[in-house]
Write a protein that holds these residues in place. Structure first.
Motif, short mmCIF file in Angstrom:
data_model
loop_
_atom_site.label_atom_id
_atom_site.label_comp_id
_atom_site.label_asym_id
_atom_site.label_seq_id
_atom_site.Cartn_x
_atom_site.Cartn_y
_atom_site.Cartn_z
N TYR A 93 4.10 1.24 2.67
CA TYR A 93 4.04 2.70 2.53
C TYR A 93 5.42 3.28 2.19
CZ TYR A 93 2.99 7.60 3.41
OH TYR A 93 2.82 8.95 3.26
N ASP A 111 2.70 11.73 0.28
CA ASP A 111 1.59 11.03 0.92
C ASP A 111 0.42 10.88 -0.04
OD1 ASP A 111 0.64 9.96 3.54
OD2 ASP A 111 -0.94 11.45 3.18
N ARG A 112 0.14 11.94 -0.78
CA ARG A 112 -0.98 11.91 -1.73
C ARG A 112 -0.71 10.87 -2.84
NH1 ARG A 112 -1.73 14.31 -6.15
NH2 ARG A 112 0.07 15.70 -6.00
N LYS A 115 -0.89 7.21 -1.52
CA LYS A 115 -2.25 6.76 -1.26
C LYS A 115 -3.04 6.58 -2.55
CE LYS A 115 -2.34 8.08 3.51
NZ LYS A 115 -2.44 9.17 4.48
N GLU A 116 -2.75 7.42 -3.54
CA GLU A 116 -3.42 7.28 -4.83
C GLU A 116 -2.99 5.96 -5.50
OE1 GLU A 116 -5.79 8.52 -6.34
OE2 GLU A 116 -5.50 7.96 -8.44
N ALA A 118 -1.89 3.31 -4.00
CA ALA A 118 -2.46 2.22 -3.21
C ALA A 118 -3.93 2.02 -3.57
CB ALA A 118 -2.30 2.52 -1.73
N ARG A 119 -4.63 3.12 -3.82
CA ARG A 119 -6.03 3.01 -4.18
C ARG A 119 -6.19 2.34 -5.55
NH1 ARG A 119 -9.53 5.14 -7.17
NH2 ARG A 119 -8.11 6.69 -8.07
N ASP A 122 -5.52 -1.23 -5.26
CA ASP A 122 -6.32 -1.92 -4.26
C ASP A 122 -5.46 -2.51 -3.14
OD1 ASP A 122 -8.59 -2.88 -3.04
OD2 ASP A 122 -8.67 -4.72 -4.23
N THR A 124 -4.68 -0.38 -0.21
CA THR A 124 -4.71 0.59 0.89
C THR A 124 -4.59 -0.12 2.24
OG1 THR A 124 -6.07 2.05 -0.46
CG2 THR A 124 -6.08 2.45 1.92
N HIS A 125 -5.21 -1.29 2.34
CA HIS A 125 -5.20 -2.04 3.60
C HIS A 125 -3.86 -2.71 3.88
CE1 HIS A 125 -6.13 -4.73 0.34
NE2 HIS A 125 -5.99 -5.78 1.11
N LEU A 127 -0.78 -1.07 3.56
CA LEU A 127 0.29 -0.07 3.63
C LEU A 127 1.23 -0.23 4.81
CD1 LEU A 127 -1.53 3.19 2.43
CD2 LEU A 127 0.36 1.98 1.29
#
Ligand code: ADP
Ligand code: ADP
Length: 225
Positions: A93, A111-112, A115-116, A118-119, A122, A124-125, A127
């Motif tokens: 992160y 933060d947005r 996370k975007e 990371a999405r 693939d 996100t898990h 971070l």
């Protein structure tokens, strides 16, 4: 997104021309692979576009801006290197957030974006993990994510897969291809691996001894070597 134009670009060290009268246009959204034997000037060309080296002569245009004299940080580009260059003590992160904190973006926007990215990649898990808790392929994805959060017009990649084992390299090739397709990103990608170039790139820029020998689709390059 933006096109990149190299116009009669030169990089000389004394009488030696590492990049010799290179002209080419990378169209908006194109994936261009810079290929050729070791020492032919690929990395030098990429570093000139990044602004990591001063040019000797010619012009580099990114979007509608001539960037010849601009610092790297003022160019609308992001680099992805082969050695990832992640911060070992920081979580994924924070590795992703760091370039945005440097630009003093508000925390919720950081933060947005993190996370975007990371999405899209693939992860996100992943971070909360530290780089050492990741596989080579995952680390490379974080490096890609760190470029992605900056939302650059152009991605510059220097052999980003060369430190991965063969199996991961194949997997990351298709991930990078998807990345390019989903984002319609403009990418200049240095590789000595013809297979990488053929499987991912819209065009191959074939260099030899500082000269641009060919600039065409992979199919044309292999039909008329
Ligand atoms: P490639 O990425 O295709 O392997 P490079 O762009 O790294 O090639 O290098 C192109 C050529 O420029 C090489 O022959 C290299 O030795 C030469 N070169 C790179 N940096 C310097 C320098 N600082 N001084 C002199 N020659 C250099
Ligand atoms: P430090 O411990 O280095 O002072 P923090 O642990 O406070 O840093 O984290 C810095 C910022 O990153 C905080 O705003 C924290 O909430 C945020 N952060 C870290 N991980 C995540 C995450 N997975 N999702 C959302 N925010 C996170």
């Amino acid at each position: 997104m933006a096109r990149v134009v190299l116009d009669d670009l030169m990089k000389s060290y004394g009488n030696f021309h590492a990049v010799n009268h290179v002209s080419l246009t990378v169209e908006d959204g194109e994936f261009v692979a810079l290929v050729g034997p070791s020492g032919c000037g690929k990395t030098t060309t990429l570093n000139l576009v990044a602004g990591l080296l001063p040019i000797t002569s010619g012009d580099i245009t990114i979007g509608d801006q001539v960037v010849n004299d601009l610092d790297p940080k003022d160019r609308d580009i992001a680099m992805v290197f082969q050695n990832y260059a992640l911060y070992p003590q920081k979580s994924v992160y924070k590795n992703l957030a760091f370039p945005l904190q440097m630009r003093k973006l508000p925390r919720d926007e950081i933060d947005r974006k993190v996370k975007e990215a990371a999405r899209v990649l693939d992860m996100t898990h992943l971070l909360e993990r530290k780089p050492r808790e990741l596989s080579g392929g995952q680390q490379q994805r974080v490096a890609l994510g760190r470029a992605l959060v900056r939302d650059p017009a152009v991605f510059l990649m220097d052999e980003p897969l060369s430190n991965l084992d063969a199996k991961l390299r194949v997997q990351m090739r298709s991930e990078l291809k998807r990345f390019h397709h989903d984002l319609q990103a403009t990418i200049i990608y240095v590789t000595h691996d013809q297979l990488e170039a053929v499987t991912m790139a819209d065009k191959m820029a074939v260099m030899n001894g500082g000269n641009l020998q060919q600039y065409d689709s992979p199919a044309q390059v292999f039909a008329h070597p």
